[in-house]
Every structure is written in structure tokens, then in C-alpha cells.
Design an enzyme around this catalytic site. Structure first.
Site, mmCIF file in Angstrom:
data_model
loop_
_atom_site.group_PDB
_atom_site.id
_atom_site.type_symbol
_atom_site.label_atom_id
_atom_site.label_comp_id
_atom_site.label_asym_id
_atom_site.label_seq_id
_atom_site.Cartn_x
_atom_site.Cartn_y
_atom_site.Cartn_z
ATOM 1 N N HIS A 153 -21.581 -24.481 4.415
ATOM 2 C CA HIS A 153 -21.012 -25.074 5.991
ATOM 3 C C HIS A 153 -20.277 -26.249 5.799
ATOM 4 O O HIS A 153 -19.807 -26.631 7.094
ATOM 5 C CB HIS A 153 -22.588 -25.384 6.190
ATOM 6 C CG HIS A 153 -23.519 -24.455 6.647
ATOM 7 N ND1 HIS A 153 -23.456 -23.652 7.653
ATOM 8 C CD2 HIS A 153 -24.584 -23.883 6.110
ATOM 9 C CE1 HIS A 153 -24.564 -22.901 7.806
ATOM 10 N NE2 HIS A 153 -25.268 -22.999 6.800
ATOM 11 N N LYS B 92 -31.265 -18.461 7.046
ATOM 12 C CA LYS B 92 -30.760 -19.595 7.766
ATOM 13 C C LYS B 92 -29.620 -19.275 8.683
ATOM 14 O O LYS B 92 -29.486 -20.000 9.799
ATOM 15 C CB LYS B 92 -30.314 -20.669 6.916
ATOM 16 C CG LYS B 92 -31.409 -21.210 5.849
ATOM 17 C CD LYS B 92 -31.297 -22.704 5.631
ATOM 18 C CE LYS B 92 -30.638 -22.837 4.356
ATOM 19 N NZ LYS B 92 -30.734 -23.965 3.638
ATOM 20 N N GLU C 47 -25.724 -22.648 -0.424
ATOM 21 C CA GLU C 47 -25.794 -22.140 0.850
ATOM 22 C C GLU C 47 -25.352 -23.291 1.812
ATOM 23 O O GLU C 47 -24.633 -23.179 2.898
ATOM 24 C CB GLU C 47 -27.073 -21.478 1.523
ATOM 25 C CG GLU C 47 -26.890 -20.241 0.752
ATOM 26 C CD GLU C 47 -28.333 -19.439 0.997
ATOM 27 O OE1 GLU C 47 -28.721 -19.264 2.287
ATOM 28 O OE2 GLU C 47 -28.975 -18.712 0.219
HETATM 29 P P1 NAD Z 1 -33.067 -20.626 -5.929
HETATM 30 O O1 NAD Z 1 -31.666 -20.344 -6.297
HETATM 31 O O2 NAD Z 1 -33.784 -21.845 -6.548
HETATM 32 O O3 NAD Z 1 -33.884 -19.173 -6.666
HETATM 33 C C1 NAD Z 1 -33.477 -17.927 -6.237
HETATM 34 C C2 NAD Z 1 -34.259 -16.862 -6.870
HETATM 35 O O4 NAD Z 1 -34.155 -15.441 -6.762
HETATM 36 C C3 NAD Z 1 -34.253 -17.055 -8.500
HETATM 37 O O5 NAD Z 1 -35.523 -16.683 -8.985
HETATM 38 C C4 NAD Z 1 -33.256 -15.664 -8.949
HETATM 39 O O6 NAD Z 1 -33.640 -15.032 -10.190
HETATM 40 C C5 NAD Z 1 -33.776 -14.880 -7.896
HETATM 41 N N1 NAD Z 1 -32.732 -13.556 -7.504
HETATM 42 C C6 NAD Z 1 -31.692 -13.573 -7.286
HETATM 43 N N2 NAD Z 1 -31.129 -12.510 -6.975
HETATM 44 C C7 NAD Z 1 -31.964 -11.539 -7.344
HETATM 45 C C8 NAD Z 1 -32.237 -10.114 -7.126
HETATM 46 N N3 NAD Z 1 -30.996 -9.544 -7.105
HETATM 47 N N4 NAD Z 1 -33.397 -9.677 -7.296
HETATM 48 C C9 NAD Z 1 -34.428 -10.522 -7.515
HETATM 49 N N5 NAD Z 1 -34.554 -11.717 -7.755
HETATM 50 C C10 NAD Z 1 -33.200 -12.301 -7.331
HETATM 51 O O7 NAD Z 1 -33.208 -20.372 -4.391
HETATM 52 P P2 NAD Z 1 -34.066 -21.405 -3.382
HETATM 53 O O8 NAD Z 1 -33.206 -22.705 -3.492
HETATM 54 O O9 NAD Z 1 -35.446 -21.304 -3.678
HETATM 55 O O10 NAD Z 1 -33.789 -20.716 -1.942
HETATM 56 C C11 NAD Z 1 -33.943 -19.425 -1.482
HETATM 57 C C12 NAD Z 1 -33.677 -19.220 -0.229
HETATM 58 O O11 NAD Z 1 -34.389 -19.837 0.996
HETATM 59 C C13 NAD Z 1 -32.159 -19.596 0.133
HETATM 60 O O12 NAD Z 1 -31.393 -18.389 0.723
HETATM 61 C C14 NAD Z 1 -32.262 -20.614 0.865
HETATM 62 O O13 NAD Z 1 -31.033 -20.867 1.989
HETATM 63 C C15 NAD Z 1 -33.476 -20.529 1.728
HETATM 64 N N6 NAD Z 1 -34.096 -21.653 2.280
HETATM 65 C C16 NAD Z 1 -34.419 -21.840 3.655
HETATM 66 C C17 NAD Z 1 -34.694 -22.988 4.268
HETATM 67 C C18 NAD Z 1 -35.296 -22.890 5.781
HETATM 68 O O14 NAD Z 1 -35.882 -23.915 5.893
HETATM 69 N N7 NAD Z 1 -35.163 -21.475 6.411
HETATM 70 C C19 NAD Z 1 -35.047 -24.118 3.491
HETATM 71 C C20 NAD Z 1 -34.782 -24.047 2.363
HETATM 72 C C21 NAD Z 1 -34.211 -22.894 1.785
#
Ligand code: NAD
Length: 341
Positions: A208, A134, A204
Site C-alpha cells: 500500500h 483486506k 501486504e
Molecule cells: P504469514 O506469512 O505469517 O503465514 C502465512 C502461512 O500461509 C504460512 O504458514 C504459509 O506456509 C501458508 N501458506 C502460504 N501459501 C500456502 C499455500 N499455497 N497452501 C497452504 N498454506 C500456504 O501470514 P500472516 O501474517 O499470518 O497473514 C495471513 C493473512 O491475514 C494475510 O493475508 C494478512 O493480510 C491477513 N491479515 C488480516 C488482518 C485483518 O484485520 N483483516 C490483519 C492481519 C493480517
């Protein structure tokens, strides 16, 4: 009775399903598993979380993986197919043949995704990577790795979620009507039933808000996040966010980054969107008319649908480019996603 003609397909349509992995198995990673389940062109063979990973060459079962993750805290407990590991990404990359990964990882700290990408480069792995990053500064870190990615034989598609992603691509398409683009304004509405399903996304987003940054949001305990959300009745209102849609549209040659703005409202207590997600693209046509195109997402579509669908569409596009020998970095504003059947 009408007989329908057989659907035509491109000659380079893959005959065997692409082997796909998902890194990160939180809110988006689990949704990604469900999105992939009915697809014939992709098989979900690998996934990793912080404490372990799972791999099966014939495909993983989403229900079994999600249940294991919720009940035991890691995919590493999956039986059969799971492995507990303190270095899950590195081990999974080394052990498992995968054509492309969706990186559904938190970018906490703000350098984390770039460090994972360096890990892929160092491992000698070749294939396609897609992220839903993002922040502008996070994409800038990847831009510095362009040459290394190309040398490593990796095709990397960045900013391929919803915003950046689907809405940035829509802006790129809409811009074609204009001789000059004056403004791109992205406004999102996200509704989720509970913040714990998307911990990284919410942290995240908090980063902001005025008075917070990535480090302070990352350091917040779950209780502190819940207390903040109590004070705002579960809503986060975000304005003028540091969002990579700006640098991606600048890179694509569409407009200067200061003409792009992103903001929105996240409701963490209601799956209904607090407002309709849309992007306005204002510009001047070759005849001198000023006009605005608007692309609005259906209110029934969830954040997960609007992130994971495009991510796999870009993964398919990236794999086609990889097969044709293009390696390096591209953004969602530069390539059309390809629908995954
Ligand atoms: P979350 O917190 O629900 O899950 C994160 C996962 O990553 C967990 O399973 C955790 O165990 C794993 N993880 C953390 N550190 C790790 C490591 N070192 N090795 C392996 N796995 C690891 O996350 P989420 O809410 O699903 O978000 C994921 C990402 O997607 C975020 O960065 C978020 O900003 C991004 N996102 C982007 C958009 C977009 O439109 N571009 C929209 C929503 C979310």
C-alpha cells in the site's frame, strides 16, 4: 452465599463441538490455534501450511504443532497426524471432515484467496469459510463467486478480521443512530515484536506504500523487507489504503464507499501499539444533528486477538446460517459475530 442461576442457552446451541480447520499456519494461523485451545464449542482438528497439513479428529495440540512448524518448517512433519504435501489444501479438504475453516492465508498474489475458494467449490466440499481479507479488489473477486458458492452449499463470510472485520462491524452498528452516514474513518495502530512473525501481513502492508504494489511487495526478499524497515525505523505509515471496509459498508447499504477511509501505523519492532486503533463514524441524526461515534480498541489487545476472535465469532455465526440452509457470501458488516464459548 449467593447461588447463581444456571446460564441459559439457545435450544439450537450445538451439542457436539464444531470441527474447525485453519489454513495457513503463520502468525495468524498459530494465534488461531491458541485462541481455540480453551473453547468448548469448537475443536481445532485440521491445519495446513504451504508444505503439508495436520489432522486429528479429537483435536490438534497447539504446542506440538507450533514447535514442529518452527523446528521443521511444516506441520507435515507432525507425528502423529502430519502429512507432507505439495498440494496441502486440496489434500486436506478431500481427506478430513471439517465443519468450517478460517483462511489465514496470505493473499499474495492478490488473486490467491479467490483461487483457493474456487478450489473448495470444485472439490464438492460443503461447509463454512471465513477470511480476514483486506483489499477491496480481493473482496470484489469473491463477489463474482457468490452464485457458485451458493450452488456449492458453502456459506462464505468475508472480511472478518480486525479491519476489515471488527471495526467494520462496529461502524455498521454505530451507523444505526443516523439517518445518513457522512464519514467512516478507520485508524489502526499495530505493534508486533518482529516482522518475521507476520511476513504476509507486512508484505501486504508494504504493497500500500507509495511506489509499491502487490506484485512488487510479493517479489521482495526477506532481506529487502528488512532493509526497508531499517530505513523507516521499523515503522510503516499507511494512508488512504485500498481496504475492503469501503465496499463492505457500501454493500450493507450504510454509505457510499468514497466516504470510508482507512490508514494507520504498524510498528514492527515493538509489541506496543504506536497509536490506539479506532473508528469514527460521523453522521446526521433524524433530528438534523451532526455527531460522531467513536469505537476504540483496548491498547493491550493484539492484532492477533482482534483478528482471530472475530474470525471464529463469524465462523460460529456462519455455521448457524449454514445449518439453517443459507449458502452464499456475506460480509462482517452484515452479520453479528457469535461469541464462541
Ligand atoms: P504469514 O506469512 O505469517 O503465514 C502465512 C502461512 O500461509 C504460512 O504458514 C504459509 O506456509 C501458508 N501458506 C502460504 N501459501 C500456502 C499455500 N499455497 N497452501 C497452504 N498454506 C500456504 O501470514 P500472516 O501474517 O499470518 O497473514 C495471513 C493473512 O491475514 C494475510 O493475508 C494478512 O493480510 C491477513 N491479515 C488480516 C488482518 C485483518 O484485520 N483483516 C490483519 C492481519 C493480517
Amino acid at each position: 452465599m449467593t447461588t447463581s442461576k444456571p446460564a441459559i442457552a439457545r435450544q439450537d446451541t450445538p451439542q457436539t463441538p464444531l470441527r474447525v480447520g485453519v489454513l495457513g499456519f503463520g502468525g495468524l494461523g498459530q494465534a488461531a490455534a491458541r485462541v481455540l485451545a480453551p473453547k468448548a464449542e469448537m475443536t481445532w482438528v485440521a491445519a495446513a501450511d504451504k508444505k503439508g497439513f495436520a489432522y486429528h479428529p479429537d483435536g490438534l495440540n497447539p504446542d506440538a504443532c507450533i514447535t514442529t512448524y518452527h523446528q521443521q518448517g511444516s506441520l507435515g512433519y507432525l507425528d502423529p497426524g502430519g502429512t507432507l504435501s505439495t498440494d496441502s489444501i486440496a489434500e486436506l479438504i478431500q481427506r478430513s471432515p471439517v465443519d468450517g475453516y478460517f483462511l489465514a492465508l496470505p493473499n499474495l498474489p492478490n488473486t490467491f484467496m479467490a483461487s483457493v475458494v474456487r478450489q473448495f467449490i470444485a472439490s464438492g466440499w460443503r461447509g463454512v469459510l471465513v477470511d480476514a481479507l483486506k483489499r477491496t479488489s480481493a473482496v470484489e473477486q469473491l463477489l463474482e463467486l457468490q452464485a457458485e458458492l451458493a450452488d456449492a452449499g458453502i456459506t462464505y463470510m468475508t472480511g472478518c478480521g480486525a479491519t476489515p472485520g471488527l471495526l467494520t462491524a462496529a461502524a455498521s452498528l454505530a451507523a444505526q443512530s443516523y439517518a445518513e452516514v457522512h464519514q467512516v474513518k478507520i485508524t489502526f495502530g499495530v505493534g508486533i515484536a518482529n516482522w518475521e512473525a507476520y511476513r504476509a501481513t507486512i508484505r501486504e502492508d508494504i504493497a500500500h506504500m507509495p511506489g509499491y504494489n502487490v506484485d512488487s511487495a510479493m517479489a521482495m526478499s526477506d532481506e529487502e523487507v528488512a532493509a526497508l524497515l531499517d530505513r523507516t525505523e521499523g515503522k510503516l505509515t499507511l494512508e488512504n489504503m485500498e481496504h475492503a471496509d469501503d465496499i463492505m459498508l457500501e454493500l450493507a447499504g450504510i454509505c457510499a464507499r468514497d466516504r470510508v477511509s482507512v490508514g494507520g501505523v504498524v510498528d514492527t519492532r515493538n509489541p506496543q501499539k504506536p497509536l490506539s486503533t479506532h473508528v469514527n463514524i460521523t453522521g446526521r441524526t433524524f433530528e438534523g444533528k451532526i455527531s460522531t461515534h467513536t469505537f476504540t480498541l483496548g491498547d493491550e489487545t493484539s492484532m492477533a486477538a482482534n483478528v482471530c476472535g472475530p474470525a471464529f465469532g463469524y465462523l460460529k455465526a456462519g455455521i448457524r446460517l449454514h445449518q439453517r440452509g443459507f449458502y452464499g457470501l456475506l460480509t462482517s458488516a452484515e452479520v453479528m459475530p457469535l461469541f464462541v464459548k
